[in-house]
Design an enzyme around this catalytic site. Sequence first.
Site, mmCIF file in Angstrom:
data_model
loop_
_atom_site.group_PDB
_atom_site.id
_atom_site.type_symbol
_atom_site.label_atom_id
_atom_site.label_comp_id
_atom_site.label_asym_id
_atom_site.label_seq_id
_atom_site.Cartn_x
_atom_site.Cartn_y
_atom_site.Cartn_z
ATOM 1 N N ASP A 63 -5.172 36.647 3.003
ATOM 2 C CA ASP A 63 -3.627 37.151 2.733
ATOM 3 C C ASP A 63 -3.060 38.522 3.452
ATOM 4 O O ASP A 63 -4.206 39.312 3.382
ATOM 5 C CB ASP A 63 -3.273 36.939 1.266
ATOM 6 N N ARG A 82 2.662 41.241 6.324
ATOM 7 C CA ARG A 82 2.862 42.511 5.931
ATOM 8 C C ARG A 82 2.169 43.526 6.944
ATOM 9 O O ARG A 82 2.698 44.566 7.384
ATOM 10 C CB ARG A 82 2.376 42.948 4.447
ATOM 11 N N HIS A 118 -0.284 36.798 12.057
ATOM 12 C CA HIS A 118 -0.970 35.383 11.996
ATOM 13 C C HIS A 118 -1.892 35.275 13.459
ATOM 14 O O HIS A 118 -2.911 34.731 13.255
ATOM 15 C CB HIS A 118 -0.207 34.120 12.249
ATOM 16 N N GLU A 144 2.124 25.055 -0.058
ATOM 17 C CA GLU A 144 3.376 25.668 -0.349
ATOM 18 C C GLU A 144 3.942 26.366 0.938
ATOM 19 O O GLU A 144 5.179 26.905 1.085
ATOM 20 C CB GLU A 144 3.323 26.696 -1.616
ATOM 21 N N ASN A 145 2.988 26.836 1.668
ATOM 22 C CA ASN A 145 3.495 27.603 2.912
ATOM 23 C C ASN A 145 4.501 26.865 3.559
ATOM 24 O O ASN A 145 5.204 27.399 4.500
ATOM 25 C CB ASN A 145 2.318 28.029 3.570
ATOM 26 N N SER A 149 -3.333 31.304 -6.168
ATOM 27 C CA SER A 149 -2.501 30.750 -5.260
ATOM 28 C C SER A 149 -2.722 29.107 -4.900
ATOM 29 O O SER A 149 -2.850 28.843 -3.957
ATOM 30 C CB SER A 149 -2.232 31.477 -4.034
#
Length: 236
Positions: A23, A27, A40, A70-71, A192
Amino acid sequence: MIIHPTENTPGTNKLSHIAFIMDGNGRWATMRGMPREYGHTIGAKVFRRVAEYCFRGGIDIVTVYAFSTENWSRPKREVDAIMNVFGSYLKMGLTDMAKDDICVRFLGEKTPFAPETRELMERLETESLGNRYKLNIAVNYGGRAEIVNAVNRLIASGAREVSEESLSSAIYTAGQPDPDLIVRCGGEVRLSNFLMWQSVYSELYFTDTLWPDLTDNEIDKAVENYYHRKRRFGKV
Ligand code: IPE
Ligand code: IPE
Ligand code: MG
């Protein structure tokens, strides 16, 4: 360097399976004034280095959380960029994974991927089968979806009830030991939807370091920290 205690050190469980929640890519890029997608691309390079570092350090199984169920709800532009990075990695991976003696397994249903991507994923799994080092890549992965799919698969094969053993043999990591250590980068202290079934007795390590900044030295620290834990598994 990853250091494992000697085999006769009492009270230690060899770290044979490490998992990473990769993760913080977005950011990391934003902090540099770059689009999240750039994070990424760099994150995928780091993934490769980290996996190789762990294998060289005597860890048998490495699992990485690359893309959750969920992504898919992220903006299309970002999802497309992640899929592109994934696609080019697959093409590259096909040629050099086998030579590195790495056996790749994808955790997650392949149905939402484009047919050519699915074919590459399946080929990579088949061609690397039996290789020494186990690399699990969780893409389109959700811990709850995994359990539901496993139960449905068992029902479809005629089961009328499930047991812990039958469920363990129907999930994506079937045949592998549960992760000993789960490392999450990026500062969030949660799982998550990662490895819900397998993580019940995993040791958890959280770091503020964003995934693209993860160094070998920090992996060493996480491993050292792991070996200082007392794993009781409910016993005294
Ligand atoms: C993790 O990085 C990679 C994926 C979830 C695909 P993020 O993209 O979640 O990065 P942050 O958490 O927004 O920084
Ligand atoms: C977890 O990161 C999933 C992956 C690293 C692939 P997220 O960025 O999706 O997690 P949340 O939204 O912060 O819980
Ligand atoms: Mg995130």
